[in-house]
Scaffold this active site. Structure first.
Site, PDB file in Angstrom:
ATOM      1  N   GLY A  45     -65.704  -4.589 -88.876  1.00 30.30           N
ATOM      2  CA  GLY A  45     -66.626  -5.203 -87.350  1.00 30.30           C
ATOM      3  C   GLY A  45     -65.417  -5.318 -86.742  1.00 30.30           C
ATOM      4  O   GLY A  45     -64.756  -6.659 -86.884  1.00 30.30           O
ATOM      5  N   GLN A  50     -64.360 -10.452 -79.105  1.00 32.34           N
ATOM      6  CA  GLN A  50     -63.092 -10.586 -79.925  1.00 32.34           C
ATOM      7  C   GLN A  50     -62.130 -10.126 -79.393  1.00 32.34           C
ATOM      8  O   GLN A  50     -60.733  -9.769 -79.721  1.00 32.34           O
ATOM      9  CB  GLN A  50     -63.381 -10.534 -81.351  1.00 32.34           C
ATOM     10  CG  GLN A  50     -64.038 -11.162 -82.517  1.00 32.34           C
ATOM     11  CD  GLN A  50     -64.030 -10.323 -83.956  1.00 32.34           C
ATOM     12  OE1 GLN A  50     -65.061  -9.388 -84.128  1.00 32.34           O
ATOM     13  NE2 GLN A  50     -62.738 -11.037 -84.741  1.00 32.34           N
ATOM     14  N   LEU A 111     -61.061 -10.801 -88.230  1.00 31.97           N
ATOM     15  CA  LEU A 111     -60.116 -10.764 -87.469  1.00 31.97           C
ATOM     16  C   LEU A 111     -59.935 -12.309 -85.790  1.00 31.97           C
ATOM     17  O   LEU A 111     -58.393 -11.881 -85.476  1.00 31.97           O
ATOM     18  CB  LEU A 111     -59.614  -9.697 -86.592  1.00 31.97           C
ATOM     19  CG  LEU A 111     -60.333  -8.497 -87.649  1.00 31.97           C
ATOM     20  CD1 LEU A 111     -60.555  -6.833 -86.844  1.00 31.97           C
ATOM     21  CD2 LEU A 111     -58.876  -8.048 -88.693  1.00 31.97           C
ATOM     22  N   GLU A 153     -71.032  -9.720 -87.648  1.00 34.92           N
ATOM     23  CA  GLU A 153     -70.880 -10.139 -85.960  1.00 34.92           C
ATOM     24  C   GLU A 153     -71.897 -10.403 -85.102  1.00 34.92           C
ATOM     25  O   GLU A 153     -71.440 -10.908 -84.429  1.00 34.92           O
ATOM     26  CB  GLU A 153     -70.929  -7.982 -85.935  1.00 34.92           C
ATOM     27  CG  GLU A 153     -69.986  -7.560 -87.005  1.00 34.92           C
ATOM     28  CD  GLU A 153     -68.372  -7.770 -86.833  1.00 34.92           C
ATOM     29  OE1 GLU A 153     -68.183  -8.523 -85.302  1.00 34.92           O
ATOM     30  OE2 GLU A 153     -67.763  -8.496 -87.605  1.00 34.92           O
TER      31      GLU A 153
HETATM   32 NI    NI Z   1     -65.920 -11.920 -87.210  1.00 34.22          NI
END
Ligand code: NI
Length: 185
Positions: A45, A50, A111, A153
């Site tokens: 995701g 991000q 991430l 998310e």
């Molecule tokens: Ni995340």
């Protein structure tokens, strides 16, 4: 094109995101780049903050469990029960989530928070309204990894990270590592 993934400590991860009012070619190119970036990083995701953008846009791609004998993960999609592979990759803007059910612990990573994994308690199920790029809306009712991923998310779209949601004991354990990440981002 693979985009740089913003890291813990960057204030872009802490902002409540604006809704996406108009989908154009730039949005579609961004989605393609986000999918490429996520796949390249072996993530399941990725939310727009991000990649440095404070807009309500998310991509999800949960690979099929390859273990033999595993039942495929299912979800109710617009009233029809189907394997979640049928709706992957999942791309949506301006989501509305309604988590429900008992909280349970599951190990999460992100991430944008490198090398840290931690147990996070969240409700087991989610009802979600997910507007698509073409203007249609996916109504999803699900549990499992998809419910977990949707909550993780959508947290990003409100400036929250999974490390905000760990127990206070775990927060103490993580504090040093997070401080280091924030200094080096
Ligand atoms: Ni995340």
């Amino acid at each position: 094109m693979i985009l740089p993934i913003t890291q813990y400590g960057n204030s872009v991860l802490r902002v409540k995101c604006a809704s996406v009012e108009q989908v154009d070619d730039t949005t579609k190119e961004l989605v393609a780049n986000m999918l490429e970036t996520m796949h390249d990083a072996n993530g399941i995701g990725l939310a727009a903050p991000q990649v440095g953008l404070n807009i309500q846009l998310v991509v999800i791609d949960i690979p099929e469990d390859e273990e033999e004998g595993e039942e495929p993960e299912m979800a109710t999609v617009n009233g029809e029960l189907k394997p979640i592979r049928d709706i992957m990759p999942l791309v949506f803007v301006n989501p509305t989530l309604e988590p429900y059910g008992k909280q349970y612990l599951f190990t999460e990573g992100c991430l944008s928070v490198r090398n840290i994994r931690a147990n996070v308690a969240r409700p087991e199920f989610v009802k979600a309204s997910l507007p698509q790029l073409d203007g249609s809306v996916l109504e999803i009712d699900c549990g499992g990894l998809l419910a977990r991923c949707l909550q993780h998310e959508c947290d990003h779209l409100n400036g929250f990270l999974f490390v905000d949601r760990v127990s206070s004991a775990a927060k103490l354990t993580l504090a040093k590592k997070l401080k280091k990440l924030a200094q080096g981002y």
